[in-house]
Design an enzyme around this catalytic site. Sequence first.
Site, PDB file in Angstrom:
ATOM      1  N   ASP A 126       0.769  -1.049   0.068  1.00 54.58           N
ATOM      2  CA  ASP A 126      -0.149   0.065   0.164  1.00 54.58           C
ATOM      3  C   ASP A 126       0.806   1.234  -0.141  1.00 54.58           C
ATOM      4  O   ASP A 126       1.607   1.435   0.911  1.00 54.58           O
ATOM      5  CB  ASP A 126      -0.966  -0.194   1.160  1.00 54.58           C
ATOM      6  CG  ASP A 126      -1.961   1.110   1.129  1.00 54.58           C
ATOM      7  OD1 ASP A 126      -1.679   1.928   0.405  1.00 54.58           O
ATOM      8  OD2 ASP A 126      -2.919   1.012   1.833  1.00 54.58           O
ATOM      9  N   ARG A 128      -0.119   4.555  -0.608  1.00 53.23           N
ATOM     10  CA  ARG A 128      -0.724   5.901  -0.501  1.00 53.23           C
ATOM     11  C   ARG A 128      -0.342   6.585   0.489  1.00 53.23           C
ATOM     12  O   ARG A 128       0.368   5.887   1.475  1.00 53.23           O
ATOM     13  CB  ARG A 128      -2.465   5.364  -0.154  1.00 53.23           C
ATOM     14  CG  ARG A 128      -3.142   4.790  -1.440  1.00 53.23           C
ATOM     15  CD  ARG A 128      -4.378   4.556  -1.058  1.00 53.23           C
ATOM     16  NE  ARG A 128      -4.532   3.350  -0.207  1.00 53.23           N
ATOM     17  CZ  ARG A 128      -5.487   2.738   0.469  1.00 53.23           C
ATOM     18  NH1 ARG A 128      -6.812   3.007  -0.078  1.00 53.23           N
ATOM     19  NH2 ARG A 128      -5.537   1.495   1.213  1.00 53.23           N
TER      20      ARG A 128
END
Length: 203
Positions: A126, A128
Amino acid sequence: MPVTFVASSQLPTQWGTFTMHGFLEPGTGKEHVVLTMGDVADGNPVLGRLHSECLTGDALFSLRCDCGFQLEAALKAIAEEGRGALLYLRQEGRGIGLMNKIRAYHLQDGGADTVEANVQLGFGADQRDYTICQPMLAHLGISSLRLLTNNPRKVKALEGFGIEIAERLPLQFGENPHNSKYLATKAGKLGHMLGKLHQAEVD
């Protein structure tokens, strides 16, 4: 500052009329928006969601994920309450971009799960970056959220830059045969709080 405010406008939707606020991330050229309804700057906790762009789920009705279902459910919940904010973040594929997301889907077609596919492509599970949310929330006068999320990483990130999370509200919609493995992977490898799926993975 990672993002700058550009302009606001009205956005009528099937759930009601939101105000759409546009923000530009100069370092990447990405354009993010926040949809608000009601007075979100009155100091009280705001019903809110951080939603990362998912072209396949949000716009193309994909059943491989739960993103489109979550987007609709969050906008509906905000409209029913008459007050809230949805941050729509241009971080496709948990930050790897659309073309790499398609490459990851190809690997998933061959048996990899969503985390394994990202790693095989050389990315983190991930990628982000939620720090871009801080100036957007500050611009809107939001300091406390009742956050619609299953992802504890979002809670930790927001609290890390001073946003109070008054409440975490689960957002579990759209489970189907095409995304059952995907949801189980999010629960087991990414720590998402997905009720029975999460409990099965941590027991």
